[in-house]
Write a protein that holds these residues in place. Structure first.
Motif, PDB file in Angstrom:
ATOM      1  N   SER A 205       0.516  -0.922  -0.075  1.00 21.73           N
ATOM      2  CA  SER A 205       0.086   0.315  -0.307  1.00 21.73           C
ATOM      3  C   SER A 205       0.692   1.108  -0.217  1.00 21.73           C
ATOM      4  CB  SER A 205      -0.740   0.108   1.311  1.00 21.73           C
ATOM      5  OG  SER A 205      -0.223  -0.097   2.421  1.00 21.73           O
ATOM      6  N   HIS A 208       1.039   2.085  -3.640  1.00 18.17           N
ATOM      7  CA  HIS A 208       0.312   1.894  -4.552  1.00 18.17           C
ATOM      8  C   HIS A 208       0.206   2.683  -5.406  1.00 18.17           C
ATOM      9  CE1 HIS A 208      -3.794   0.417  -6.025  1.00 18.17           C
ATOM     10  NE2 HIS A 208      -3.533  -0.854  -4.997  1.00 18.17           N
ATOM     11  N   ARG A 210      -2.282   3.523  -7.059  1.00 18.55           N
ATOM     12  CA  ARG A 210      -3.590   4.574  -7.220  1.00 18.55           C
ATOM     13  C   ARG A 210      -2.773   5.964  -6.234  1.00 18.55           C
ATOM     14  NH1 ARG A 210      -9.173   1.660  -5.989  1.00 18.55           N
ATOM     15  NH2 ARG A 210      -9.300   1.299  -7.883  1.00 18.55           N
TER      16      ARG A 210
END
Length: 334
Positions: A205, A208, A210
């Motif tokens: 994460s 990530h 995004r």
């Protein structure tokens, strides 16, 4: 640090590698180098490279070879532990993927991952030994399966010349009365100041896609600060090994074999020189397999056993370092 002797027996080992072999001569030609350059510089003659395989299928092959070697079947295994440095996919975890890849052979057993980069197998063996000795599990399959190919920067030499893909597995159980097999001592130390020395930043994460404004591709590649990693590991190694052997109440001269993580030609040679261990007592498979990440150490162990280099009752030492920076070792009676 308290060390508890454990009556644990490795009753079977097995390995698996991808079908394709990539030789150093091929890499020489790719980079326009004189024949023999890569082998001379890095000490790796050939390595196996994944094309269509995945780590779960390689793991299953290694597990089944270990079962055959132990004279057991999947019905005898009550715990499956994946001890790999790399992930097959983000979720579910590797052990679940391996169990699913078994298909009709799969049964409902405990399955989980233990991860410590290149030392995952050693940490898995150390951790599960207590659970086996206590009776929580009867026959445990520990498997390391790593595919480095897709995380390497093939536009440059260096890491791309050293790493190979593969899997190795071992079945452990509690030693029966009269069997000498045991773990005499184990030791694992992590030095957090070395966390940035060796990494693949993508996959979690923190980086990530995004969250990024640029391509994730560079973050998906393996990066290693070799000189700093080597210097840090070299500095700690003598003290670490002395503490491990003191806990086992043995000397280096009493060991039949030393089985190191197959990190690099420089690392293996330095280990032998620093500890003053002759080549005849060091397991070295680097030239034919390269650094198979977490699968390296159990692969070396398997080839030493299969090649008759150790017999039941022989004291041996497993030793290595990995990203973290972590150093780990174990003294055991095979």
């Amino acid at each position: 640090m308290t060390n508890h002797r454990r009556s644990i027996r490795i009753c079977g080992t097995g390995v698996a590698v991808p079908e394709q072999v990539l030789t150093s001569d091929e890499i020489d030609r790719r980079f326009g180098l004189p024949a023999g350059t890569v082998f001379k510089r890095y000490g790796v003659r050939a390595r196996h490279r994944t094309v269509h395989e995945n780590s779960a299928t390689l793991a299953v092959q290694a597990c089944e070879a270990a079962l055959a070697n132990a004279g057991l079947g999947w019905s005898d295994i009550d715990c499956l532990v994946s001890a790999s440095a790399t992930m097959d996919q983000a979720l579910p975890y590797n052990a679940a993927m391996i169990l699913a890849a078994l298909g009709g052979h799969a049964k409902r057993i405990a399955a989980f991952d233990v991860g410590a980069s290149c030392l995952s197998f050693l940490v898995g063996l150390d951790t599960l030994s207590y659970l086996v000795e206590s009776g929580r599990y009867r026959n445990v399959m520990i498997v390391s399966a790593d595919i480095a190919t897709f995380s390497l920067d093939w536009s440059t030499l260096g890491e791309s010349a050293i790493f190979g893909d593969g899997a190795a597995a071992a079945v452990i159980r509690k030693s029966a009365p009269g069997e000498a097999s045991s773990i005499l001592a184990s030791r694992i130390e992590t030095y957090p100041e070395g966390a940035e020395y060796c990494h693949i930043k993508a996959g979690g994460s923190r980086y990530h896609p995004r969250r990024l404004s640029s391509s994730i591709d560079p973050l998906s590649l393996f990066h290693m600060d070799g000189p700093r990693l080597f210097k840090a590991a070299s500095r700690e190694l003598p003290r670490f090994v002395k503490g491990l052997l003191d806990s086992a109440e043995l000397t280096l001269d009493q060991l039949r074999l030393v089985v190191p993580h197959q990190a690099s030609r420089l690392a293996i040679d330095h280990l032998a020189k620093r500890l003053r261990i002759e080549a005849s007592r060091t397991v070295d498979i680097l030239a034919d397999y390269g650094n198979q990440v977490a699968a390296s150490l159990p692969s070396a162990l398997h080839h030493a056993i299969a090649g008759g280099r150790m017999q039941r009752g022989d004291p041996i030492m497993l030793i290595g370092s990995g990203a973290g920076l972590t150093i780990g070792g174990m003294v055991m009676v095979y």
